[in-house]
Design a protein around this motif. Structure first.
Motif, PDB file in Angstrom:
ATOM      1  N   PHE A  46     -96.053 -23.441  71.405  1.00  0.00           N
ATOM      2  CA  PHE A  46     -96.674 -22.198  70.956  1.00  0.00           C
ATOM      3  C   PHE A  46     -95.749 -21.388  70.068  1.00  0.00           C
ATOM      4  N   PHE A  47     -94.468 -21.404  70.343  1.00  0.00           N
ATOM      5  CA  PHE A  47     -93.511 -20.708  69.479  1.00  0.00           C
ATOM      6  C   PHE A  47     -93.504 -21.331  68.091  1.00  0.00           C
ATOM      7  N   MET A  48     -93.460 -22.661  68.016  1.00  0.00           N
ATOM      8  CA  MET A  48     -93.446 -23.342  66.717  1.00  0.00           C
ATOM      9  C   MET A  48     -94.766 -23.132  65.976  1.00  0.00           C
ATOM     10  N   PHE A  49     -95.878 -23.159  66.687  1.00  0.00           N
ATOM     11  CA  PHE A  49     -97.181 -22.929  66.071  1.00  0.00           C
ATOM     12  C   PHE A  49     -97.237 -21.518  65.490  1.00  0.00           C
ATOM     13  N   TYR A  50     -96.856 -20.535  66.261  1.00  0.00           N
ATOM     14  CA  TYR A  50     -96.882 -19.147  65.796  1.00  0.00           C
ATOM     15  C   TYR A  50     -95.925 -18.950  64.630  1.00  0.00           C
ATOM     16  N   ARG A  51     -94.758 -19.537  64.730  1.00  0.00           N
ATOM     17  CA  ARG A  51     -93.741 -19.378  63.677  1.00  0.00           C
ATOM     18  C   ARG A  51     -94.202 -20.015  62.363  1.00  0.00           C
ATOM     19  N   SER A  52     -94.869 -21.152  62.429  1.00  0.00           N
ATOM     20  CA  SER A  52     -95.298 -21.833  61.213  1.00  0.00           C
ATOM     21  C   SER A  52     -96.575 -21.224  60.625  1.00  0.00           C
ATOM     22  N   ASN A  53     -97.313 -20.463  61.403  1.00  0.00           N
ATOM     23  CA  ASN A  53     -98.564 -19.863  60.929  1.00  0.00           C
ATOM     24  C   ASN A  53     -98.406 -18.376  60.669  1.00  0.00           C
ATOM     25  N   GLN A  54     -97.398 -18.017  59.929  1.00  0.00           N
ATOM     26  CA  GLN A  54     -97.206 -16.633  59.533  1.00  0.00           C
ATOM     27  C   GLN A  54     -97.141 -16.553  58.025  1.00  0.00           C
ATOM     28  N   ASP A  55     -97.531 -15.403  57.510  1.00  0.00           N
ATOM     29  CA  ASP A  55     -97.376 -15.184  56.084  1.00  0.00           C
ATOM     30  C   ASP A  55     -95.892 -15.076  55.751  1.00  0.00           C
ATOM     31  N   VAL A  56     -95.507 -15.702  54.653  1.00  0.00           N
ATOM     32  CA  VAL A  56     -94.131 -15.622  54.165  1.00  0.00           C
ATOM     33  C   VAL A  56     -94.081 -14.477  53.156  1.00  0.00           C
ATOM     34  N   GLU A  57     -93.062 -13.658  53.240  1.00  0.00           N
ATOM     35  CA  GLU A  57     -92.935 -12.516  52.333  1.00  0.00           C
ATOM     36  C   GLU A  57     -92.118 -12.882  51.105  1.00  0.00           C
ATOM     37  N   ASN A  58     -92.460 -12.231  49.995  1.00  0.00           N
ATOM     38  CA  ASN A  58     -91.735 -12.370  48.728  1.00  0.00           C
ATOM     39  C   ASN A  58     -91.558 -13.829  48.308  1.00  0.00           C
ATOM     40  N   VAL A  59     -92.675 -14.481  48.117  1.00  0.00           N
ATOM     41  CA  VAL A  59     -92.696 -15.887  47.711  1.00  0.00           C
ATOM     42  C   VAL A  59     -92.654 -15.951  46.183  1.00  0.00           C
ATOM     43  N   LYS A  60     -91.682 -16.677  45.643  1.00  0.00           N
ATOM     44  CA  LYS A  60     -91.621 -16.870  44.197  1.00  0.00           C
ATOM     45  C   LYS A  60     -92.325 -18.176  43.861  1.00  0.00           C
ATOM     46  N   VAL A  61     -93.321 -18.067  42.961  1.00  0.00           N
ATOM     47  CA  VAL A  61     -94.040 -19.242  42.474  1.00  0.00           C
ATOM     48  C   VAL A  61     -93.657 -19.422  41.019  1.00  0.00           C
ATOM     49  N   GLU A  62     -93.185 -20.614  40.687  1.00  0.00           N
ATOM     50  CA  GLU A  62     -92.812 -20.890  39.298  1.00  0.00           C
ATOM     51  C   GLU A  62     -93.173 -22.317  38.948  1.00  0.00           C
ATOM     52  N   GLY A  63     -93.264 -22.555  37.645  1.00  0.00           N
ATOM     53  CA  GLY A  63     -93.580 -23.907  37.227  1.00  0.00           C
ATOM     54  C   GLY A  63     -93.419 -24.106  35.740  1.00  0.00           C
ATOM     55  N   HIS A  64     -93.453 -25.351  35.359  1.00  0.00           N
ATOM     56  CA  HIS A  64     -93.418 -25.766  33.951  1.00  0.00           C
ATOM     57  C   HIS A  64     -94.630 -26.652  33.696  1.00  0.00           C
ATOM     58  N   VAL A  65     -95.203 -26.516  32.502  1.00  0.00           N
ATOM     59  CA  VAL A  65     -96.355 -27.321  32.120  1.00  0.00           C
ATOM     60  C   VAL A  65     -95.991 -28.112  30.869  1.00  0.00           C
ATOM     61  N   PHE A  66     -96.297 -29.415  30.901  1.00  0.00           N
ATOM     62  CA  PHE A  66     -95.951 -30.317  29.803  1.00  0.00           C
ATOM     63  C   PHE A  66     -97.170 -31.113  29.351  1.00  0.00           C
ATOM     64  N   ASP A  67     -97.127 -31.580  28.116  1.00  0.00           N
ATOM     65  CA  ASP A  67     -98.121 -32.507  27.590  1.00  0.00           C
ATOM     66  C   ASP A  67     -97.804 -33.883  28.173  1.00  0.00           C
ATOM     67  N   TYR A  79     -93.176 -22.328  30.715  1.00  0.00           N
ATOM     68  CA  TYR A  79     -92.748 -21.773  32.007  1.00  0.00           C
ATOM     69  C   TYR A  79     -93.616 -20.589  32.418  1.00  0.00           C
ATOM     70  N   TYR A  80     -93.845 -20.469  33.709  1.00  0.00           N
ATOM     71  CA  TYR A  80     -94.517 -19.299  34.289  1.00  0.00           C
ATOM     72  C   TYR A  80     -93.886 -18.993  35.641  1.00  0.00           C
ATOM     73  N   ASN A  81     -93.977 -17.730  36.050  1.00  0.00           N
ATOM     74  CA  ASN A  81     -93.511 -17.369  37.387  1.00  0.00           C
ATOM     75  C   ASN A  81     -94.103 -16.043  37.822  1.00  0.00           C
ATOM     76  N   THR A  82     -94.138 -15.831  39.118  1.00  0.00           N
ATOM     77  CA  THR A  82     -94.570 -14.578  39.718  1.00  0.00           C
ATOM     78  C   THR A  82     -94.024 -14.509  41.135  1.00  0.00           C
TER      79      THR A  82
END
Length: 133
Positions: A23-44, A90-93
């Motif tokens: 139950f501890f692992m389930f609760y710990r893994s099912n929480q919102d993560v704060e300040n998540v950086k999403v970034e990526g590169h797009v190529f042909d 490149y993009y990020n947020t």
């Protein structure tokens, strides 16, 4: 008789410990993560050159709704962020809170591409190759 009681107590203790750990692992893994950086590169995909001006739609799923309700069995919150890639493709947020993220990429002359979603962690990186129509 004493041995049986001691063995039973040990087994019960181990079972209770495993249940609490689960139950501890389930609760710990099912929480919102704060300040998540999403970034990526797009190529042909044909020449591996970066693609600029790609419309990037980031879909962010959260356990916490906009009005503060939390349910760890389903996503109550949903955000949609739209970005455009720069000259390097490149993009990020930064997402204030996140549980699951996926990305949709669109560019004139290319097939729309949806990245496989990822569970939130502090840094989520996508590297995408888009195909010409």
């Amino acid at each position: 008789m004493k041995r049986i009681i001691i063995k039973t107590i040990i087994i019960i203790f181990i079972i209770i410990t495993l249940i609490i750990t689960y139950f501890f692992m389930f609760y710990r893994s099912n929480q919102d993560v704060e300040n998540v950086k999403v970034e990526g590169h797009v190529f042909d995909s044909n020449n591996s050159l970066p693609l600029n001006n790609v419309k990037v739609t980031i879909i962010n799923e959260r356990y916490k709704s906009d009005n503060g309700h939390i349910n760890y069995d389903e996503y109550l919150g949903n955000d949609k962020i739209e970005l455009i890639t720069n000259d390097q493709g490149y993009y990020n947020t930064i997402l204030r809170k996140s549980a699951y993220v996926y990305v949709i990429l669109q560019k004139e002359g290319y097939k729309t591409y949806e990245e496989k979603g990822k569970y939130a962690k502090k840094l989520i990186v996508f590297k995408t190759y888009m195909n010409v129509k």
